[in-house]
Motif scaffolding. Sequence first.
Motif, PDB file in Angstrom:
ATOM      1  N   UNK A 257     -12.695  21.024  20.226  1.00 30.56           N
ATOM      2  CA  UNK A 257     -12.861  21.905  19.321  1.00 30.56           C
ATOM      3  C   UNK A 257     -13.085  21.689  17.963  1.00 30.56           C
ATOM      4  N   UNK A 258     -12.074  20.762  17.288  1.00 30.46           N
ATOM      5  CA  UNK A 258     -12.348  20.218  15.918  1.00 30.46           C
ATOM      6  C   UNK A 258     -11.968  18.795  15.972  1.00 30.46           C
ATOM      7  N   UNK A 259     -12.520  18.093  15.082  1.00 33.59           N
ATOM      8  CA  UNK A 259     -12.271  16.544  14.973  1.00 33.59           C
ATOM      9  C   UNK A 259     -11.480  16.045  13.873  1.00 33.59           C
ATOM     10  N   UNK A 260     -10.848  14.953  13.973  1.00 31.16           N
ATOM     11  CA  UNK A 260      -9.878  14.500  13.132  1.00 31.16           C
ATOM     12  C   UNK A 260     -10.141  12.889  13.127  1.00 31.16           C
ATOM     13  N   UNK A 261     -10.415  12.397  11.943  1.00 26.59           N
ATOM     14  CA  UNK A 261     -10.463  10.870  11.739  1.00 26.59           C
ATOM     15  C   UNK A 261      -9.063  10.177  11.092  1.00 26.59           C
ATOM     16  N   UNK A 262      -8.811   9.076  11.897  1.00 27.52           N
ATOM     17  CA  UNK A 262      -7.584   8.446  11.332  1.00 27.52           C
ATOM     18  C   UNK A 262      -8.035   7.773  10.238  1.00 27.52           C
ATOM     19  N   UNK A 263      -7.195   7.775   9.262  1.00 24.53           N
ATOM     20  CA  UNK A 263      -7.524   7.004   7.700  1.00 24.53           C
ATOM     21  C   UNK A 263      -7.216   5.537   7.765  1.00 24.53           C
ATOM     22  N   UNK A 264      -6.447   5.253   8.784  1.00 22.20           N
ATOM     23  CA  UNK A 264      -6.005   3.786   8.696  1.00 22.20           C
ATOM     24  C   UNK A 264      -7.228   3.030   9.533  1.00 22.20           C
ATOM     25  N   UNK A 265      -7.656   3.298  10.677  1.00 24.07           N
ATOM     26  CA  UNK A 265      -8.529   2.470  11.647  1.00 24.07           C
ATOM     27  C   UNK A 265      -9.924   3.318  11.833  1.00 24.07           C
TER      28      UNK A 265
ATOM     29  N   UNK B 232     -19.973  10.380  16.495  1.00 25.29           N
ATOM     30  CA  UNK B 232     -20.779  11.538  17.421  1.00 25.29           C
ATOM     31  C   UNK B 232     -19.665  12.275  17.921  1.00 25.29           C
ATOM     32  N   UNK B 233     -18.211  12.128  17.798  1.00 22.60           N
ATOM     33  CA  UNK B 233     -17.344  12.929  18.667  1.00 22.60           C
ATOM     34  C   UNK B 233     -15.977  12.102  18.766  1.00 22.60           C
ATOM     35  N   UNK B 234     -15.140  12.701  19.351  1.00 22.95           N
ATOM     36  CA  UNK B 234     -13.834  12.267  19.895  1.00 22.95           C
ATOM     37  C   UNK B 234     -14.064  11.198  20.856  1.00 22.95           C
ATOM     38  N   UNK B 235     -13.426  10.024  20.541  1.00 27.40           N
ATOM     39  CA  UNK B 235     -13.409   8.851  21.247  1.00 27.40           C
ATOM     40  C   UNK B 235     -13.309   9.162  22.834  1.00 27.40           C
ATOM     41  N   UNK B 236     -12.329   9.404  23.110  1.00 27.09           N
ATOM     42  CA  UNK B 236     -11.652   9.623  24.269  1.00 27.09           C
ATOM     43  C   UNK B 236     -12.360  10.802  25.271  1.00 27.09           C
ATOM     44  N   UNK B 237     -13.035  11.755  24.642  1.00 30.41           N
ATOM     45  CA  UNK B 237     -13.604  13.101  25.140  1.00 30.41           C
ATOM     46  C   UNK B 237     -14.961  12.356  25.605  1.00 30.41           C
ATOM     47  N   UNK B 238     -15.611  11.627  24.589  1.00 33.98           N
ATOM     48  CA  UNK B 238     -16.842  11.082  24.799  1.00 33.98           C
ATOM     49  C   UNK B 238     -16.696  10.217  26.004  1.00 33.98           C
TER      50      UNK B 238
ATOM     51  N   UNK C 124       0.981   4.695  15.604  1.00 35.40           N
ATOM     52  CA  UNK C 124       1.948   5.084  14.392  1.00 35.40           C
ATOM     53  C   UNK C 124       0.862   5.148  13.151  1.00 35.40           C
ATOM     54  N   UNK C 125      -0.252   5.304  13.233  1.00 35.47           N
ATOM     55  CA  UNK C 125      -1.066   5.418  12.076  1.00 35.47           C
ATOM     56  C   UNK C 125      -0.674   6.806  11.660  1.00 35.47           C
ATOM     57  N   UNK C 126      -0.188   7.180  10.298  1.00 36.50           N
ATOM     58  CA  UNK C 126       0.329   8.558   9.910  1.00 36.50           C
ATOM     59  C   UNK C 126      -0.742   9.698   9.385  1.00 36.50           C
ATOM     60  N   UNK C 127      -1.857   9.215   8.815  1.00 31.35           N
ATOM     61  CA  UNK C 127      -2.535  10.043   8.240  1.00 31.35           C
ATOM     62  C   UNK C 127      -3.877  10.376   9.081  1.00 31.35           C
ATOM     63  N   UNK C 128      -4.381  11.694   9.121  1.00 35.40           N
ATOM     64  CA  UNK C 128      -5.645  12.085   9.638  1.00 35.40           C
ATOM     65  C   UNK C 128      -6.435  13.001   8.483  1.00 35.40           C
ATOM     66  N   UNK C 129      -7.642  12.619   8.492  1.00 37.72           N
ATOM     67  CA  UNK C 129      -8.322  13.667   7.918  1.00 37.72           C
ATOM     68  C   UNK C 129      -9.345  14.582   8.748  1.00 37.72           C
ATOM     69  N   UNK C 130      -9.558  15.721   8.152  1.00 40.69           N
ATOM     70  CA  UNK C 130     -10.418  16.746   9.181  1.00 40.69           C
ATOM     71  C   UNK C 130     -11.729  15.877   9.145  1.00 40.69           C
ATOM     72  N   UNK C 131     -12.539  16.004  10.113  1.00 36.42           N
ATOM     73  CA  UNK C 131     -13.986  15.228  10.360  1.00 36.42           C
ATOM     74  C   UNK C 131     -14.899  16.459  10.446  1.00 36.42           C
ATOM     75  N   UNK C 132     -14.431  17.370   9.995  1.00 37.77           N
ATOM     76  CA  UNK C 132     -15.489  18.573  10.199  1.00 37.77           C
ATOM     77  C   UNK C 132     -16.251  18.700   8.958  1.00 37.77           C
ATOM     78  N   UNK C 133     -17.658  19.063   9.012  1.00 37.68           N
ATOM     79  CA  UNK C 133     -18.378  19.165   7.592  1.00 37.68           C
ATOM     80  C   UNK C 133     -17.759  20.186   6.698  1.00 37.68           C
ATOM     81  N   UNK C 134     -17.776  19.839   5.614  1.00 38.17           N
ATOM     82  CA  UNK C 134     -17.168  20.679   4.273  1.00 38.17           C
ATOM     83  C   UNK C 134     -15.732  20.624   4.052  1.00 38.17           C
ATOM     84  N   UNK C 135     -14.809  20.025   5.057  1.00 40.26           N
ATOM     85  CA  UNK C 135     -13.470  19.939   4.915  1.00 40.26           C
ATOM     86  C   UNK C 135     -13.107  18.622   4.638  1.00 40.26           C
ATOM     87  N   UNK C 136     -11.967  18.534   3.482  1.00 42.66           N
ATOM     88  CA  UNK C 136     -11.690  17.421   3.193  1.00 42.66           C
ATOM     89  C   UNK C 136     -10.099  17.093   3.117  1.00 42.66           C
ATOM     90  N   UNK C 137      -9.412  18.176   3.800  1.00 46.36           N
ATOM     91  CA  UNK C 137      -8.042  18.075   3.858  1.00 46.36           C
ATOM     92  C   UNK C 137      -7.424  16.763   4.573  1.00 46.36           C
TER      93      UNK C 137
END
Length: 85
Positions: free
Chosen positions: A32-40, A19-25, A62-75
Motif C-alpha cells: 500500500x505504502x512504502x517505508x525506508x529504514x534510515x539505518x540501512x 522500485x518498491x518493497x524488497x520482500x514484496x518484489x 533492531x533498526x529503530x527509524x523509518x521514513x516514509x518513502x512516498x513522494x512528497x512525504x518527509x515524516x
Amino acid sequence: MATCEHLSRPGDVDALTPDGCEECLASGGRWVHLRRCLECGHVGCCDSSPGKHATQHFHSSGHPVIQSYEPGEEWRWCFVDNQMA
C-alpha cells in the motif's frame, strides 16, 4: 514532548530497492505504502500492506527509524519510542 534520540540522528541512506518493497518484489506481493529504514536503506511496506515488511524489518534488525518513502512525504517514525517527527 522532546524528540527521541533515535529521531534526532541523521539518516540519509540510499534505498536498497528504489522500485518498491524488497520482500514484496521478491515474492510477487503487493504493498500500500512504502517505508525506508534510515539505518540501512531497506524499503519495506507499511502496516496497511499484507506483508507489513517495514515493521518486520525493525523486529529482525533492531533498526529503530523509518521514513516514509512516498513522494512528497518527509515524516519519520521511531519504533522504539513510538514517536513521529
